[in-house]
Write an enzyme that holds these catalytic residues in place. Structure first.
Site, PDB file in Angstrom:
ATOM      1  N   TRP A 187      -4.398  36.605  30.945  1.00 14.33           N
ATOM      2  CA  TRP A 187      -3.044  36.482  30.211  1.00 14.33           C
ATOM      3  C   TRP A 187      -2.895  34.986  29.870  1.00 14.33           C
ATOM      4  CZ3 TRP A 187       2.014  35.283  32.933  1.00 14.33           C
ATOM      5  CH2 TRP A 187       3.074  35.496  32.049  1.00 14.33           C
ATOM      6  N   ASP A 240      -2.261  38.572  40.831  1.00 15.04           N
ATOM      7  CA  ASP A 240      -1.010  38.504  39.864  1.00 15.04           C
ATOM      8  C   ASP A 240      -0.987  40.424  39.693  1.00 15.04           C
ATOM      9  OD1 ASP A 240       0.845  38.920  38.017  1.00 15.04           O
ATOM     10  OD2 ASP A 240      -0.166  37.549  36.521  1.00 15.04           O
ATOM     11  N   LYS A 250       7.593  46.130  34.198  1.00 17.78           N
ATOM     12  CA  LYS A 250       6.860  47.161  33.472  1.00 17.78           C
ATOM     13  C   LYS A 250       7.166  48.426  34.294  1.00 17.78           C
ATOM     14  CE  LYS A 250       4.422  44.164  30.815  1.00 17.78           C
ATOM     15  NZ  LYS A 250       4.735  42.875  30.766  1.00 17.78           N
TER      16      LYS A 250
END
Length: 415
Positions: free
Chosen positions: A134, A216, A252
């Site tokens: 990311w 993460d 999400k």
């Protein structure tokens, strides 16, 4: 008249948001948005989870809820529930008081607070992130005080799989006390995760080299539909005796993108280190944003703490993950049906929101220019942008791009 700001240079645009704006401004009827990592339903619309709507309505009628400041480290009920969800409620490190959570500004805030804590108080300066990762990981850690960014190999573009030998070799070469950024599940952007056996080997090397794990976790439950499966890697490292931190996001899996709901979970070898660490984290947060917002954290805490609501939510994440899996299968099926050159099995082997399609930069740019299909130039797509109404159109466009610009003859013009 001169200005004090005249030497401020124009910064580069953030690609994913720039492409999203181009999509919004595009008037083409059949345009498709495969950019920003947000869930979309089968009609291409944002979806507010029904359990979130229900909880918000209950909260709106609760006159005991006020708009007072939360504590600096956030809503304790939320952080405790988050740590329990991540590690498993029966995990001995929770009972022993060796694990705690800090509410943060979504997963990004968890990364930022955690990185600054590791830099300031553990004096760590070297961090490793996967190639690719990311794109915000590098920026967040550099802004937190880390000075030595490194990468470990991850994606084998030719095989469209993990370069596991390269990954292990790079970790073996990492200096002691390097912080290793690991994606707990649904690796962004590739969508390919290590197997459990591979995670075990990663842990072996990290233990041997005395490396520090920073997970993460942006997609727990959303990736596979199974909260326990998506947390397996983190729990395995904890079981092995690692001290670690993990940034959790509820953007999400709860659809709370703009509420910035996150948690930094911390696991230590001894409960006596918790109080001083919390005290220093308090000062880090105090100097950064003072304290976090309450609304989204209350929604999550309410759902995670109520069995009926929790079961409803688990049904929702199963529904979302199932739709993503169906769209992966549909895209692969359409590409095969068209006879698109190459092997497309990797699309269904990947997990989570994203697919590293293997499309080249030139092919990706062609899809944007000729078909109004918006995706990153790396070929990363958000699978949720696909639906039964557009998947055939996208597959035909990919078929055209792959045939028109074979990878071996890839010129790389800029848009």
């Amino acid at each position: 008249m001169s200005s004090r700001f005249e030497n401020v240079e124009q910064g580069p645009p953030i690609e994913v948001f720039q492409l999203n704006k181009l999509f919004i401004d595009d008037t083409f009827k059949s345009k498709v948005n495969l950019t920003i990592g947000a869930y979309r339903d089968e009609n291409g619309k944002p979806w507010v989870l029904p359990v979130v709507r229900k909880t918000e309505k209950q909260m709106a009628g609760d006159e005991s809820l006020l708009h007072e400041y939360l504590p600096v480290l956030g809503l304790e009920q939320f952080s405790a529930a988050s740590v329990s969800m991540l590690l498993g409620e029966d995990n001995p490190v929770i009972a022993e008081g060796r694990a705690f959570g800090v509410q943060t500004l979504s997963g990004t805030g968890g990364l930022r607070v955690g990185a600054e804590f590791l830099n300031k108080h553990l004096k760590y300066t070297t961090f490793y992130y996967s190639n690719p990762t990311w794109e915000n990981h590098h920026l967040v850690f550099m802004n937190s005080g880390f000075t030595k960014p490194r990468t470990y190999r991850y994606w084998d573009a030719k095989a469209r799989a993990i370069d596991f030998d390269g990954l292990i070799e790079d970790l073996k070469g990492a200096p002691e006390n390097s912080v290793i950024l690991l994606h707990a599940c649904a690796h962004n952007p590739t969508g390919i995760d290590p197997t459990q056996e591979q995670w075990e080997k990663i842990a072996d090397v990290m233990e041997e080299r005395k490396l520090f794990p920073f997970f993460d976790s942006a997609y727990q439950g959303f990736a596979s539909g199974d909260l326990d499966r998506d947390a397996w890697a983190v729990r395995y490292f904890v079981k092995r005796g690692f001290e670690l931190v993990c940034a959790q996001s509820y953007a999400k899996n709860f659809g709370l993108y703009n509420e910035r709901v996150g948690n930094l979970a911390v696991v230590m070898s001894d409960a006596k280190y918790v109080a001083p660490s919390k005290s220093q984290l308090t000062w880090i947060v105090r100097g950064m944003y003072s304290n976090p917002p309450a609304h989204g954290a209350r929604v999550v805490a309410t759902v995670l703490s109520n069995k009926q609501l929790f079961d409803e939510w688990r049904h929702h994440i199963k529904e979302m993950s199932s739709r993503v899996i169906q769209m992966r299968e549909a895209l692969r099926g359409e590409l095969i049906k068209l006879g698109t050159p190459g092997n497309w099995d990797h699309i269904v082997k990947q997990i989570g929101l994203f697919s590293y399609t293997g499309l080249t930069q030139r092919q990706s740019e062609y899809l944007i220019q000729e078909y109004h299909i918006y995706l990153l130039r790396t070929g990363r797509i958000n699978i949720c942008g696909l639906n039964p109404g557009n998947v055939e159109y996208v597959a035909r466009a990919i078929y055209d791009a792959v045939n028109k610009f074979p990878p071996d003859h890839n010129a790389r013009p800029k848009l």
